[in-house]
Design an enzyme around this catalytic site. Structure first.
Site, short mmCIF file in Angstrom:
data_model
loop_
_atom_site.label_atom_id
_atom_site.label_comp_id
_atom_site.label_asym_id
_atom_site.label_seq_id
_atom_site.Cartn_x
_atom_site.Cartn_y
_atom_site.Cartn_z
N TYR A 24 4.81 -7.64 -1.09
CA TYR A 24 5.05 -6.39 -1.82
C TYR A 24 4.54 -6.39 -3.26
O TYR A 24 4.60 -5.37 -3.94
CB TYR A 24 6.55 -6.06 -1.80
CG TYR A 24 7.08 -5.88 -0.38
CD1 TYR A 24 6.60 -4.86 0.43
CD2 TYR A 24 8.04 -6.75 0.14
CE1 TYR A 24 7.06 -4.70 1.73
CE2 TYR A 24 8.51 -6.60 1.44
CZ TYR A 24 8.01 -5.57 2.23
OH TYR A 24 8.46 -5.42 3.51
N HIS A 101 3.55 3.48 1.73
CA HIS A 101 4.02 2.11 1.94
C HIS A 101 3.23 1.16 1.06
O HIS A 101 2.00 1.29 0.95
CB HIS A 101 3.87 1.67 3.40
CG HIS A 101 4.68 2.49 4.35
ND1 HIS A 101 6.02 2.25 4.57
CD2 HIS A 101 4.35 3.55 5.11
CE1 HIS A 101 6.47 3.13 5.44
NE2 HIS A 101 5.49 3.94 5.79
O1 CA2 Z 1 5.44 -1.64 2.80
C1 CA2 Z 1 6.39 -0.88 2.54
O2 CA2 Z 1 6.43 -0.20 1.52
C2 CA2 Z 1 7.58 -0.82 3.49
O3 CA2 Z 1 8.04 0.52 3.53
C3 CA2 Z 1 8.63 -1.74 2.92
C4 CA2 Z 1 9.85 -1.89 3.82
C5 CA2 Z 1 9.44 -2.24 5.24
O4 CA2 Z 1 10.59 -2.23 6.08
C6 CA2 Z 1 8.42 -1.28 5.79
O5 CA2 Z 1 8.03 -1.72 7.09
C7 CA2 Z 1 7.19 -1.23 4.91
C8 CA2 Z 1 10.76 -2.98 3.27
C9 CA2 Z 1 11.21 -2.76 1.87
C10 CA2 Z 1 11.87 -4.01 1.39
O6 CA2 Z 1 11.74 -4.05 0.01
C11 CA2 Z 1 11.78 -5.27 -0.59
C12 CA2 Z 1 11.36 -5.33 -1.88
C13 CA2 Z 1 11.35 -6.51 -2.54
C14 CA2 Z 1 11.78 -7.65 -1.92
C15 CA2 Z 1 12.20 -7.60 -0.62
C16 CA2 Z 1 12.21 -6.39 0.05
#
Ligand code: CA2
Length: 149
Positions: A24, A101
Site C-alpha cells: 500500500y 484502489h
Molecule cells: O488496494 C486497495 O486500496 C484496497 O481497497 C485495500 C483493501 C483491500 O481489501 C482491497 O482488496 C484493495 C485493504 C485496506 C487495508 O488497509 C491497510 C492499510 C495499511 C495497512 C494495512 C491495511
C-alpha cells in the site's frame, strides 16, 4: 451546482503508511488527503475527505453525497468485495462514482478479483498507490465537467 467531490475510504485505511508498505506504500491517509485537496483545487473543485471502519457509516455518507456532492471517489477497501448494501446505496446516486484502489486487486488473491462496487462505478482506478486517489479525482472532475456541458 455543487463543486464538492466526496472522497470516501473504507476499513483499515486509517492505518495507511504504518503497515504492509510493500502493498500500500508509505503515504499516510493524511498525506493522501493533502494530495487530493491540492489536485482538486487545481481543477476547481473541493473535496470532502472521510474514512470509516463501519459499513453503515459509509452508507450514510454515500446517501449524504446525493444531496451535497457532484461526484464520489470511493475506496471501499474490504467492503468492496463483500457489501451488497454499499452497492445498493451507490445505485441511488445520479452522479459519477469513481472506484479507487491503492493496489491492483485484480492481480492479487482470487477473492479480490471482483468488487460489488464495480457494478455501480462509472470507472475504476487501481494499482497506482496514493496516486490512484489523485487520478480518480481527475477522472471524477472530467466526468462532472462533461455532464455539465
Ligand atoms: O488496494 C486497495 O486500496 C484496497 O481497497 C485495500 C483493501 C483491500 O481489501 C482491497 O482488496 C484493495 C485493504 C485496506 C487495508 O488497509 C491497510 C492499510 C495499511 C495497512 C494495512 C491495511
Amino acid at each position: 451546482m455543487s463543486k464538492i467531490i466526496f472522497v470516501l475510504s473504507g476499513p483499515n485505511l486509517n492505518l495507511l503508511g504504518t503497515r504492509e508498505p510493500e502493498i500500500y506504500g508509505y503515504a499516510t491517509l493524511k498525506d493522501v488527503e493533502d494530495q487530493c485537496r491540492a489536485k482538486a483545487a487545481g481543477l476547481g473543485f473541493e473535496i470532502d475527505f472521510r474514512q470509516s471502519n463501519h459499513e453503515g457509516v459509509l452508507i450514510d455518507w454515500i446517501q449524504e453525497a446525493r444531496l451535497k456532492a457532484c461526484a464520489v471517489v470511493l475506496n471501499p477497501a474490504g467492503y468492496g468485495h463483500t457489501s451488497v448494501a454499499i452497492l445498493d446505496s451507490l445505485k441511488t446516486l445520479a452522479i459519477p462514482i469513481v472506484e479507487c484502489h491503492l493496489s491492483n486487486p485484480a492481480a492479487r488473491e482470487e477473492f479480490r478479483r471482483s468488487t460489488y462496487v464495480s457494478l455501480a462505478a462509472t470507472g475504476i482506478v487501481s494499482g497506482f498507490g496514493a496516486k490512484s486517489y489523485e487520478l480518480a479525482i481527475e477522472a471524477a472532475a472530467a466526468l462532472v465537467a462533461k455532464a455539465s456541458l
